[in-house]
Motif scaffolding. Sequence first.
Motif, PDB file in Angstrom:
ATOM      1  N   LEU A 195       0.835  -1.199   0.000  1.00 15.73           N
ATOM      2  CA  LEU A 195       0.000   0.000   0.000  1.00 15.73           C
ATOM      3  C   LEU A 195       0.873   1.254   0.000  1.00 15.73           C
ATOM      4  N   ALA A 196       2.054   1.159   0.615  1.00 11.07           N
ATOM      5  CA  ALA A 196       3.001   2.269   0.659  1.00 11.07           C
ATOM      6  C   ALA A 196       4.006   2.207  -0.490  1.00 11.07           C
ATOM      7  N   LYS A 197       3.674   1.458  -1.542  1.00  9.88           N
ATOM      8  CA  LYS A 197       4.465   1.389  -2.782  1.00  9.88           C
ATOM      9  C   LYS A 197       5.796   0.679  -2.622  1.00  9.88           C
ATOM     10  N   ASP A 246       1.103  -6.702  15.230  1.00 15.04           N
ATOM     11  CA  ASP A 246       2.505  -6.507  14.834  1.00 15.04           C
ATOM     12  C   ASP A 246       2.586  -5.975  13.409  1.00 15.04           C
ATOM     13  N   ALA A 247       1.845  -6.607  12.503  1.00 12.85           N
ATOM     14  CA  ALA A 247       1.899  -6.229  11.091  1.00 12.85           C
ATOM     15  C   ALA A 247       1.422  -4.799  10.878  1.00 12.85           C
ATOM     16  N   MET A 248       0.338  -4.420  11.562  1.00 10.74           N
ATOM     17  CA  MET A 248      -0.198  -3.065  11.416  1.00 10.74           C
ATOM     18  C   MET A 248       0.785  -2.034  11.940  1.00 10.74           C
ATOM     19  N   ASN A 249       1.498  -2.360  13.003  1.00  8.98           N
ATOM     20  CA  ASN A 249       2.466  -1.449  13.600  1.00  8.98           C
ATOM     21  C   ASN A 249       3.730  -1.354  12.756  1.00  8.98           C
ATOM     22  N   LEU A 250       4.197  -2.484  12.262  1.00 12.90           N
ATOM     23  CA  LEU A 250       5.464  -2.533  11.539  1.00 12.90           C
ATOM     24  C   LEU A 250       5.352  -2.014  10.112  1.00 12.90           C
ATOM     25  N   GLY A 251       4.242  -2.288   9.446  1.00 10.49           N
ATOM     26  CA  GLY A 251       4.143  -2.015   8.012  1.00 10.49           C
ATOM     27  C   GLY A 251       4.493  -0.593   7.622  1.00 10.49           C
ATOM     28  N   TRP A 252       3.820   0.381   8.225  1.00  9.27           N
ATOM     29  CA  TRP A 252       4.055   1.768   7.801  1.00  9.27           C
ATOM     30  C   TRP A 252       5.422   2.271   8.234  1.00  9.27           C
ATOM     31  N   LYS A 253       5.941   1.740   9.353  1.00  7.82           N
ATOM     32  CA  LYS A 253       7.258   2.179   9.828  1.00  7.82           C
ATOM     33  C   LYS A 253       8.375   1.651   8.921  1.00  7.82           C
TER      34      LYS A 253
END
Length: 511
Positions: A29-31, A321-328
Amino acid sequence: MKAQDQSTYDVIISGAGPVGLFLACELALAKCSVLILEKAEAPNTPLKQLPFGIRGLSAPTIEALYRRGLLEQLEVHKRIKNPHLHAKEGAQRQVGHFAGIPFLEGNVDTSQWEYRLPGSPATSLISEMQELETVFARRAESLGVEIKRGLAITGFQQNADEVTVEAGHQSFKAKWLVGCDGSRSVVRKLGGFEFAGTEPEFTGYTTRIDIADPEKLKPGRNVTERGMYMQSQPGYVVIQDFDGGAFHSSDKPITLEHVQEVLRRVSGTDVTINALHTATTWTDRARQATTYRNGKILLAGDAAHIHSPLGGQGLNLGLGDAMNLGWKLAATIREEAPEGLLDSYYTERYPIGTQVLDWSRAQVAIMKPDPGARALNAVIRDLINTRDGATYFAGRVWGIHTHYRLNGNHPLTGHSVPNFEFEDGSAIGELMHDGKGILLDFDGNDSLKTFATEYSSQISYISGSAKEQLGLSALLIRPDGIIAWASDKSFDLNGLEEAAARWFVINSKSI
């Protein structure tokens, strides 16, 4: 000779379970370019289907799926109900349990959760592993994620710039490798992570069997003097045998004779099994990686923490974990991350994992077949039958109180953003599908609008009054839906500047 994929991906994820797939969705989603390597040839197995694969989704998970437009794609909860939660006519409905002790819908006082607004997503839903994987895989592939099945990671090497991964007879390169490959994670073992914790008290059995005399077993969950058994549907039986995890750790096959012996001993009956169709074992071993990162290697989900499935919090913990890690991780890859952003993945998620492991240990402690455990069980049963007790346990099981300890003066800081509904009928959760942060301005403050333009590639500015604003004038919301800053009518611009600098980068470049 190994064939080498000449592409260098942003991220390689080991494991195409729900956590790996959902993380891939967040990154794509963040390319970011993402490759998932999964050892299994096929995505579906009998143990992922109902009722074996049934899972209860907690409030943070439901909110995450809602904020990404995925919640509406789940269908299982619309056509089935958890048989354990059914109540006889005239009786209160069971909506959860702690160590098999039920709490009832009528005892849960949701008015105590003052920041949970009308129109919020459900606090708990039923889904199944197969459904989640199907929905996540479809979304991941639509975002350009590559999924290669039948390729187990056998080794990897990292340097300061990239990781080279070996799987099968092929070699792949990526800037980062994330292990989402379960409790026996190869990435964790080869990556040199310490996995500290406690040893098991029991061997659990999940079985599908034909029973000659099923009337000898009580329906539902039954704690006995020798363990626990649960008959959810005819022929589907779960057993806990307090053998210190000995059978699970052995190489012995799970035979009909063995399951019958354990079931008879635990249930205290002479029940007879005619056929054993499917069986698997598990334990309450509780371990957690002492760090979630080693250089370019990261862990998430069961690769980072394992515990008893009692209460069904493992899947929810991993998706968190995935929701927290993904955008970071995506911001780090895109060079849009302030210093220390990626390190906050561990500092925020490790304490949450510790809480869940202790919650699991506490349940096991009062289920043990000894007088002390039975005494504690009786005390907890009395507490859970009170209104405040049921509300506390529901809040913990459903993840209502899950939050991060962030800097900020407002009590909402670090909590999930309430689902504010605007005058036009839209809600804040529906405006988060693009995975960007949000500066939410209820009062149309020109200085906030100007401020948001400095972070325009990472933050969307949204202005408008809501039907219920909880006394707030503005909020800064991270891409994962966590409130980084909140202000009431006494405006705090310095606090906003500090919070924005902690999570975002001014004039970040757009890729």
